[in-house]
Design a protein around this motif. Structure first.
Motif, mmCIF file in Angstrom:
data_model
loop_
_atom_site.group_PDB
_atom_site.id
_atom_site.type_symbol
_atom_site.label_atom_id
_atom_site.label_comp_id
_atom_site.label_asym_id
_atom_site.label_seq_id
_atom_site.Cartn_x
_atom_site.Cartn_y
_atom_site.Cartn_z
ATOM 1 N N THR A 185 0.831 -1.205 0.000
ATOM 2 C CA THR A 185 0.000 0.000 0.000
ATOM 3 C C THR A 185 0.865 1.254 0.000
ATOM 4 O O THR A 185 0.554 2.239 -0.679
ATOM 5 C CB THR A 185 -0.935 0.012 1.227
ATOM 6 N N GLN A 186 1.968 1.201 0.749
ATOM 7 C CA GLN A 186 2.910 2.324 0.747
ATOM 8 C C GLN A 186 3.467 2.561 -0.651
ATOM 9 O O GLN A 186 3.606 3.704 -1.102
ATOM 10 C CB GLN A 186 4.051 2.040 1.730
ATOM 11 N N GLN A 187 3.752 1.473 -1.358
ATOM 12 C CA GLN A 187 4.264 1.595 -2.720
ATOM 13 C C GLN A 187 3.224 2.236 -3.635
ATOM 14 O O GLN A 187 3.556 3.048 -4.505
ATOM 15 C CB GLN A 187 4.657 0.210 -3.255
ATOM 16 N N GLU A 188 1.967 1.890 -3.417
ATOM 17 C CA GLU A 188 0.880 2.483 -4.205
ATOM 18 C C GLU A 188 0.765 3.979 -3.915
ATOM 19 O O GLU A 188 0.532 4.785 -4.829
ATOM 20 C CB GLU A 188 -0.433 1.774 -3.873
ATOM 21 N N VAL A 189 0.940 4.354 -2.655
ATOM 22 C CA VAL A 189 0.914 5.775 -2.284
ATOM 23 C C VAL A 189 2.040 6.521 -2.983
ATOM 24 O O VAL A 189 1.854 7.630 -3.505
ATOM 25 C CB VAL A 189 1.030 5.939 -0.749
ATOM 26 N N LEU A 190 3.225 5.922 -3.005
ATOM 27 C CA LEU A 190 4.377 6.571 -3.631
ATOM 28 C C LEU A 190 4.198 6.714 -5.138
ATOM 29 O O LEU A 190 4.660 7.687 -5.741
ATOM 30 C CB LEU A 190 5.649 5.765 -3.336
ATOM 31 N N LYS A 191 3.508 5.754 -5.745
ATOM 32 C CA LYS A 191 3.316 5.792 -7.200
ATOM 33 C C LYS A 191 2.217 6.758 -7.610
ATOM 34 O O LYS A 191 2.378 7.556 -8.527
ATOM 35 C CB LYS A 191 2.979 4.387 -7.719
ATOM 36 N N ASN A 192 1.074 6.671 -6.929
ATOM 37 C CA ASN A 192 -0.102 7.422 -7.381
ATOM 38 C C ASN A 192 -0.582 8.499 -6.412
ATOM 39 O O ASN A 192 -1.349 9.379 -6.804
ATOM 40 C CB ASN A 192 -1.256 6.446 -7.650
ATOM 41 N N ASP A 193 -0.160 8.393 -5.149
ATOM 42 C CA ASP A 193 -0.534 9.381 -4.131
ATOM 43 C C ASP A 193 -2.048 9.620 -4.088
ATOM 44 O O ASP A 193 -2.520 10.756 -4.001
ATOM 45 C CB ASP A 193 0.189 10.709 -4.391
ATOM 46 N N SER A 194 -2.807 8.529 -4.149
ATOM 47 C CA SER A 194 -4.266 8.654 -4.129
ATOM 48 C C SER A 194 -4.783 8.694 -2.693
ATOM 49 O O SER A 194 -4.178 8.130 -1.777
ATOM 50 C CB SER A 194 -4.904 7.475 -4.868
ATOM 51 N N ASP A 195 -5.906 9.364 -2.499
ATOM 52 C CA ASP A 195 -6.523 9.433 -1.175
ATOM 53 C C ASP A 195 -6.934 8.046 -0.690
ATOM 54 O O ASP A 195 -6.820 7.734 0.503
ATOM 55 C CB ASP A 195 -7.751 10.348 -1.214
ATOM 56 N N PHE A 196 -7.412 7.234 -1.620
ATOM 57 C CA PHE A 196 -7.845 5.884 -1.257
ATOM 58 C C PHE A 196 -6.676 5.075 -0.691
ATOM 59 O O PHE A 196 -6.805 4.413 0.350
ATOM 60 C CB PHE A 196 -8.428 5.170 -2.475
ATOM 61 N N ALA A 197 -5.533 5.142 -1.375
ATOM 62 C CA ALA A 197 -4.353 4.391 -0.919
ATOM 63 C C ALA A 197 -3.888 4.893 0.442
ATOM 64 O O ALA A 197 -3.493 4.101 1.307
ATOM 65 C CB ALA A 197 -3.234 4.507 -1.947
#
Length: 245
Positions: A185-197
Motif C-alpha cells: 500500500t505504501q508503494q501504491e501511495v508513492l506511485k499514485n498518491d491517491s486518497d484511497f491508498a
C-alpha cells in the motif's frame, strides 16, 4: 520433555549438517503425534537420511523439546522454519551464531526464549555492508554519480529486506500478511498518491499497531520512501545520460 540436542542428533547425522540448506521443524507430525511412534509413516520418515542434494530436512515430533537447540553445525543453512513447539512451561534456546548464511527464519507458535547468536548475525551483516561501502569509496574515481546512487539503492534494498525478515520472524502468519499489505500500500501511495491508498495505509497501520510500534512501522515505510527517491533520481540521471549521447 525431550532434550533438544539429543533429539536433533537422532534426526540429522553429523556428516550431513554442513551441506544442509533447509530445516523445517514441526511440533507434531501429520498424524498429530507429538512424540515418535513406530507405526507412523511420518515419524519413521524422520529416521531416514535425506538423499536430496543439498540435503533438506523436514522434522516432526518436536513439541516437547527443551533446553538448547544448537544449529551451529549447519553453517550453510539458508532457511529455518519452526512451528508449534513448547507447552508453556519450558522455552527453547535457539543457537544460530555460526549460521551466517541464514536469511529465511520463520517461527510460529513456538516458545523460543532467545536467539543465541542473533546479535552476531546482525554484526556480520553490518560488517559486510561496511566492506561494500569501503570498496565504493576506494574506487570512487571509477564511479559516476549514477553508479554511486545505484549502489546506495541496492544497500537500502538489502537493509529493508533484512528488516522485513527480522520483523516477520516475530509475527504470526496473519500479521506477516498485514505487513506485506502495508508495504504494498505504501508503494501504491508513492506511485499514485491517491486518497484511497492513503486511507488504506492508515487502516493497515492501525491493525498492525497491536504488534508493531509506530517507530517500527515508520522505519520500514521511511526505507521505502528512500528507495523510491533513489529510483526517481536514477531515472532522471538515465534520461540525462541519454540526452547527452
Amino acid at each position: 520433555m525431550v532434550d533438544a540436542n539429543k533429539w536433533l542428533d537422532a534426526k540429522i547425522p553429523k556428516h550431513q549438517r554442513t551441506q544442509t540448506t533447509q530445516i523445517i521443524i514441526y511440533g507434531q507430525c501429520q498424524n498429530n503425534h507429538t512424540t515418535y511412534r513406530d507405526n507412523c509413516i511420518y515419524c519413521n520418515y524422520l529416521n531416514q537420511y535425506n538423499q536430496s542434494n543439498p540435503p533438506n530436512f523436514t522434522l516432526y515430533g518436536a513439541f516437547f523439546l527443551e533446553g538448547e537447540l544448537d544449529l551451529n553445525d549447519f553453517i550453510n543453512l539458508l532457511t529455518l522454519y519452526i512451528y508449534n513447539i513448547g507447552t508453556g512451561e519450558q522455552k527453547l534456546n535457539l543457537k544460530i551464531d555460526k549460521c551466517s548464511k541464514l536469511t529465511n527464519l520463520r517461527i510460529e507458535k513456538a516458545l523460543i526464549s532467545n536467539f543465541i547468536g542473533e546479535d552476531k548475525r546482525k554484526i556480520n551483516r553490518l560488517t559486510n555492508q561496511v566492506e561494500k561501502l569501503t570498496s565504493i569509496v576506494r574506487d570512487i574515481k571509477g564511479f559516476n554519480l549514477r553508479d554511486i546512487k545505484l549502489a546506495a539503492k541496492k544497500i537500502e534494498e538489502e537493509n529493508l529486506k533484512y528488516q522485513i525478515f527480522d520483523i516477520k520472524s516475530k509475527l504470526s502468519q496473519d500479521c506477516q500478511l498485514l505487513l506485506e499489505i502495508l508495504l504494498e500500500t505504501q508503494q501504491e501511495v508513492l506511485k499514485n498518491d491517491s486518497d484511497f491508498a492513503r486511507k488504506q495505509l492508515e487502516k493497515v497501520k492501525k491493525r498492525l499497531s497491536n504488534v508493531l510500534t509506530v517507530d517500527e512501522m515508520q522505519n520500514l515505510l521511511g526505507k521505502k520512501v528512500e528507495i523510491n527517491e533513489l529510483e526517481v533520481q536514477l531515472n532522471k540521471l538515465k534520461i540525462k545520460d541519454n540526452l547527452q549521447q
